[in-house]
Motif scaffolding. Sequence first.
Motif, PDB file in Angstrom:
ATOM      1  N   SER A  70       0.823  -1.215   0.000  1.00  0.00           N
ATOM      2  CA  SER A  70       0.000   0.000   0.000  1.00  0.00           C
ATOM      3  C   SER A  70       0.857   1.266   0.000  1.00  0.00           C
ATOM      4  O   SER A  70       0.426   2.310  -0.496  1.00  0.00           O
ATOM      5  CB  SER A  70      -0.938   0.008   1.210  1.00  0.00           C
ATOM      6  N   GLU A  71       2.077   1.203   0.537  1.00  0.00           N
ATOM      7  CA  GLU A  71       2.957   2.370   0.561  1.00  0.00           C
ATOM      8  C   GLU A  71       3.700   2.564  -0.761  1.00  0.00           C
ATOM      9  O   GLU A  71       4.306   3.610  -0.982  1.00  0.00           O
ATOM     10  CB  GLU A  71       3.975   2.255   1.702  1.00  0.00           C
ATOM     11  N   LYS A  72       3.671   1.548  -1.624  1.00  0.00           N
ATOM     12  CA  LYS A  72       4.386   1.616  -2.909  1.00  0.00           C
ATOM     13  C   LYS A  72       3.437   1.715  -4.097  1.00  0.00           C
ATOM     14  O   LYS A  72       3.867   2.007  -5.204  1.00  0.00           O
ATOM     15  CB  LYS A  72       5.269   0.376  -3.081  1.00  0.00           C
ATOM     16  N   THR A  73       2.159   1.471  -3.876  1.00  0.00           N
ATOM     17  CA  THR A  73       1.206   1.427  -4.979  1.00  0.00           C
ATOM     18  C   THR A  73       0.914   2.821  -5.514  1.00  0.00           C
ATOM     19  O   THR A  73       0.479   3.703  -4.771  1.00  0.00           O
ATOM     20  CB  THR A  73      -0.098   0.724  -4.535  1.00  0.00           C
ATOM     21  N   ASN A  74       1.205   3.003  -6.798  1.00  0.00           N
ATOM     22  CA  ASN A  74       0.926   4.241  -7.530  1.00  0.00           C
ATOM     23  C   ASN A  74       1.634   5.463  -6.960  1.00  0.00           C
ATOM     24  O   ASN A  74       1.150   6.583  -7.072  1.00  0.00           O
ATOM     25  CB  ASN A  74      -0.583   4.486  -7.632  1.00  0.00           C
ATOM     26  N   ARG A  75       2.782   5.245  -6.347  1.00  0.00           N
ATOM     27  CA  ARG A  75       3.612   6.349  -5.865  1.00  0.00           C
ATOM     28  C   ARG A  75       5.044   5.858  -5.710  1.00  0.00           C
ATOM     29  O   ARG A  75       5.297   4.657  -5.660  1.00  0.00           O
ATOM     30  CB  ARG A  75       3.098   6.918  -4.558  1.00  0.00           C
ATOM     31  N   LEU A  76       5.983   6.788  -5.646  1.00  0.00           N
ATOM     32  CA  LEU A  76       7.385   6.460  -5.396  1.00  0.00           C
ATOM     33  C   LEU A  76       7.600   6.440  -3.889  1.00  0.00           C
ATOM     34  O   LEU A  76       7.409   7.450  -3.212  1.00  0.00           O
ATOM     35  CB  LEU A  76       8.311   7.486  -6.041  1.00  0.00           C
ATOM     36  N   ARG A  77       7.993   5.295  -3.376  1.00  0.00           N
ATOM     37  CA  ARG A  77       8.218   5.126  -1.938  1.00  0.00           C
ATOM     38  C   ARG A  77       9.720   5.056  -1.690  1.00  0.00           C
ATOM     39  O   ARG A  77      10.397   4.170  -2.206  1.00  0.00           O
ATOM     40  CB  ARG A  77       7.534   3.837  -1.479  1.00  0.00           C
ATOM     41  N   PRO A  78      10.309   6.009  -0.922  1.00  0.00           N
ATOM     42  CA  PRO A  78      11.732   5.893  -0.624  1.00  0.00           C
ATOM     43  C   PRO A  78      11.978   4.666   0.260  1.00  0.00           C
ATOM     44  O   PRO A  78      11.335   4.513   1.290  1.00  0.00           O
ATOM     45  CB  PRO A  78      12.071   7.185   0.119  1.00  0.00           C
ATOM     46  N   ILE A  79      12.872   3.787  -0.189  1.00  0.00           N
ATOM     47  CA  ILE A  79      13.197   2.600   0.598  1.00  0.00           C
ATOM     48  C   ILE A  79      14.638   2.639   1.110  1.00  0.00           C
ATOM     49  O   ILE A  79      14.964   1.997   2.097  1.00  0.00           O
ATOM     50  CB  ILE A  79      12.912   1.294  -0.177  1.00  0.00           C
ATOM     51  N   VAL A  80      15.496   3.412   0.449  1.00  0.00           N
ATOM     52  CA  VAL A  80      16.864   3.677   0.904  1.00  0.00           C
ATOM     53  C   VAL A  80      17.103   5.169   0.705  1.00  0.00           C
ATOM     54  O   VAL A  80      16.717   5.726  -0.321  1.00  0.00           O
ATOM     55  CB  VAL A  80      17.911   2.854   0.111  1.00  0.00           C
ATOM     56  N   SER A 112       0.708   6.450 -13.172  1.00  0.00           N
ATOM     57  CA  SER A 112       2.094   6.812 -13.450  1.00  0.00           C
ATOM     58  C   SER A 112       2.695   7.498 -12.231  1.00  0.00           C
ATOM     59  O   SER A 112       1.985   7.939 -11.328  1.00  0.00           O
ATOM     60  CB  SER A 112       2.166   7.739 -14.666  1.00  0.00           C
ATOM     61  N   VAL A 113       4.006   7.577 -12.222  1.00  0.00           N
ATOM     62  CA  VAL A 113       4.744   8.341 -11.226  1.00  0.00           C
ATOM     63  C   VAL A 113       5.791   9.158 -11.975  1.00  0.00           C
ATOM     64  O   VAL A 113       6.155   8.834 -13.105  1.00  0.00           O
ATOM     65  CB  VAL A 113       5.433   7.436 -10.173  1.00  0.00           C
ATOM     66  N   SER A 114       6.273  10.217 -11.356  1.00  0.00           N
ATOM     67  CA  SER A 114       7.342  10.997 -11.973  1.00  0.00           C
ATOM     68  C   SER A 114       8.327  11.417 -10.892  1.00  0.00           C
ATOM     69  O   SER A 114       7.991  11.466  -9.704  1.00  0.00           O
ATOM     70  CB  SER A 114       6.781  12.222 -12.704  1.00  0.00           C
ATOM     71  N   HIS A 115       9.540  11.699 -11.335  1.00  0.00           N
ATOM     72  CA  HIS A 115      10.596  12.125 -10.417  1.00  0.00           C
ATOM     73  C   HIS A 115      11.484  13.118 -11.144  1.00  0.00           C
ATOM     74  O   HIS A 115      11.836  12.907 -12.305  1.00  0.00           O
ATOM     75  CB  HIS A 115      11.418  10.915  -9.959  1.00  0.00           C
ATOM     76  N   SER A 116      11.845  14.181 -10.465  1.00  0.00           N
ATOM     77  CA  SER A 116      12.768  15.173 -11.025  1.00  0.00           C
ATOM     78  C   SER A 116      14.083  15.075 -10.271  1.00  0.00           C
ATOM     79  O   SER A 116      14.094  14.971  -9.047  1.00  0.00           O
ATOM     80  CB  SER A 116      12.202  16.587 -10.865  1.00  0.00           C
TER      81      SER A 116
END
Length: 140
Positions: A70-80, A112-116
């Motif tokens: 649930s923390e990773k679904t359809n979003r970028l979840r920082p894991i490190v 989708s997700v995006s990152h700059s």
Amino acid sequence: LNGQLAHKDSMGHEEVVEAGAVQFTCAGTGISHSEYNASSKAPVHFLQVWLEPSRPGLTPSYALKSFPKSEKTNRLRPIVAPIQGDVASGSDAIGASSGTYVFASLLDNGNSVSHSFGPGRAGYLHVADTGGSLRVNDVT
């Protein structure tokens, strides 16, 4: 990614890493370790990424953490995330002695997700083939 990966190291850690969990080992000044398929029947598929430390001579360390889907679904979840002081940069991500961020995401169809990236930063994208399609910078 799937299956179970057994881990054993010279610091006394011995456990089974389940699919979706993140295992982090800082070899630092030296450890011995092994990872192997915990099952004699089912396959294991995992991703191993090496990060360059910010300085030599670090004390060896180990972490294992699960991040709910649930923390990773359809979003970028920082894991490190980079360690700043005694904490991984403002999150409960695993702290790494490098300037590296690692994100995980599970995308439902049509999402989708995006990152700059900041100045002087670059990225690496790893996609696990689970079906569907991917578009990066307008290339499918």
